[in-house]
Design an enzyme around this catalytic site. Structure first.
Site: not given
Length: 493
Positions: A374, A382, A391, A417
């Site tokens: 993770d 983000n 992305d 993620e």
């Protein structure tokens, strides 16, 4: 909305009809077990003989998995399974008229249904139904518009709403895992898709496969399956619990299903969802014209050459359409197991690979490890850099991991993620070493836009007899410890 040429569509309709007929013939000839071969007791046989026919209630609006056709007959994937159950149990199945899911539940409670074809078990439903072992599994998928990017954090984002079908068993699972989720309950998947299409909700959460079928059927080219969730439906046959012999008979039938025949049924329904068969009038008119050409050619020799040329051209067009349809089927199958953003395996394919790894380990007694990774503070990146940069980071991380892992290791996007690795022939020490190698390489790498970040990793090795959910639960706990103890580290279980 994009539409294909009508000529090509009716040619494909012919191919699909022939494909369905061939698949049905194969199922009829393959031969399921008899009542004796599946081990029915004498009491169960006597019960079924006295019953003679069973009322099977079907959700009319859940194709391709469950539904009824325009004549009110059972249709969809579950129908093919019930053809097998009919032969196994030696009893006729009839389908009462059901308006919608609420009407189905009402009829089941009032004993107007002997059997419900596909349903999730719940405590409330167990008050009037018995449930077999699950015979079909469906992961939860998320449908959004192409101009919206889905990450798992969106499920509890401020002002972000998701449509779900009213009364869906998935609602309880979603609220349990995501307590702050904002759900909008709708009547059916058509209404849900329209809300997503118009931008009234961020996305629609439903059964993977069913949502893809709905997108194709409605021809909503702005929508796509953009994510999957670590939750799934476990669909069983349900029987009225005041007649326990019926439930025990169906349990034996489910346990004797042939896995290869089940896979054949699933492949069949995935393949035919690419194109909706609708224009039967045009199909019959075309066959009539071809028949007329053949009759005229017999009596008018002077036109024979021209008629033969027309037939050859039609066959060439039909062959070209079949080749194109086969290519589209290959693309669709690849898309069904591939994460659209990273190109890695998606959650559905990882579930399948994990089940295969467990079965192989039970046969060979050889270890395999599961590694759950993770990205640390990904939501913060983000928010700061925007989803487009996020992305790019996910794609770059995927490429870096592919270059690090060996050929035999399986890598996929678990969700958001999170990434999952299945490493065959690996003990706990080797798995921890591989995870540490990944962690160090990622921490030292410079990603797009000059970004650097770390990852937290959990590692677990399969224990004989363990279920897939139990194994994932242990590796998830190890990942949680890595997060809790400061991130950028590896923990094992």
């Amino acid at each position: 909305m994009s539409r294909r040429p009508k000529y090509l569509r009716w040619v494909k309709d012919i191919i699909i009809a022939l494909t369905m007929a061939g698949a049905l013939l194969f199922t009829a000839l393959s031969g399921a077990q008899t009542t004796s071969e599946i081990g029915l007791s004498q009491a169960e046989k006597d019960y079924l003989a006295a019953k003679r026919s069973l009322r099977v209630c079907v959700d009319p609006d859940r194709l391709p998995f469950d539904g009824v056709d325009e004549r009110g007959q059972h249709a969809g994937l579950s129908k093919d399974y019930f053809d097998i159950f009919t032969r196994m149990l030696g009893v006729e199945m009839v389908v009462p008229k059901v308006e919608d899911w609420d009407d189905l539940m009402h009829k089941a409670k009032s004993r107007e249904c002997d059997v419900v074809s596909q349903i999730n078990a719940s405590e409330e439903r167990k008050s009037f139904l018995d449930f077999t072992s699950p015979y079909f599994y469906l992961p939860l998928a998320v449908v959004t518009r192409y101009d919206r990017i889905f990450v798992e954090e969106s499920l509890e984002g401020a002002g972000t709403r998701f449509a779900v079908i009213k009364g869906d068993i998935a609602i309880d699972k979603l609220k349990q895992r995501y307590p702050s989720i904002d759900l909008v309950e709708v009547k059916n998947n058509i209404q849900a898709m329209e809300l997503v299409y118009d931008g009234d909700v961020f996305g629609y959460i439903g059964a993977q496969g069913a949502v893809a079928f709905a997108i194709q059927a409605l021809d909503l080219n702005k929508l796509a399956v953009t994510g999957s969730l670590p939750l799934r439906y476990e669909l069983s046959v349900a029987t009225r619990n005041d007649e326990p012999l019926l439930g025990s008979a169906f349990e034996k039938a489910v346990l004797h299903l042939d896995p290869k025949e089940g896979q054949s049924i699933r492949d069949k329904w995935i393949a035919i969802t690419i194109e909706k068969v609708t224009d039967y009038t045009l199909l019959w008119l075309t066959l009539l014209v071809l028949g007329t050409v053949i009759i005229v050619s017999i009596y008018w020799n002077s036109r024979l050459v021209k008629a033969n040329r027309a037939i050859r051209d039609a066959l060439n067009d039909l062959h070209a359409a079949q080749v194109q349809l086969e290519e589209q089927n290959k693309i669709f199958k690849k898309q069904s197991i591939t994460d659209a953003l990273t190109g890695l395996y998606n959650r559905l394919k990882l579930d399948e690979e994990l089940s295969c790894a467990i079965a192989q380990s039970d046969d060979t007694k050889r270890n395999f490890a599961v590694i759950l990774l993770d990205i640390d503070y990904f939501k913060r990146m983000n928010d700061q850099c925007g989803h487009l940069i996020g992305d790019e980071l996910l794609k770059a991380l995927s490429s870096l991991m592919i270059s690090t892992l060996s050929k035999g290791e399986i890598l996929g996007r678990w969700g958001g993620e999170e990434f999952l690795i299945i490493s065959p022939d690996t003990d706990l020490q080797t798995g921890e070493k591989l995870a540490e190698q990944l962690r160090e390489r990622i921490a030292a790498h410079v990603f797009p836009a000059g970004k650097t970040f770390s990852v937290s990793i959990g590692v677990a090795v399969y224990q004989p007899g363990e279920t897939a959910d139990a194994l994932i639960g242990r590796v998830d706990k190890a990942l949680y410890r890595a997060k809790k103890q400061g991130r950028n580290r590896v923990e094992v279980d």
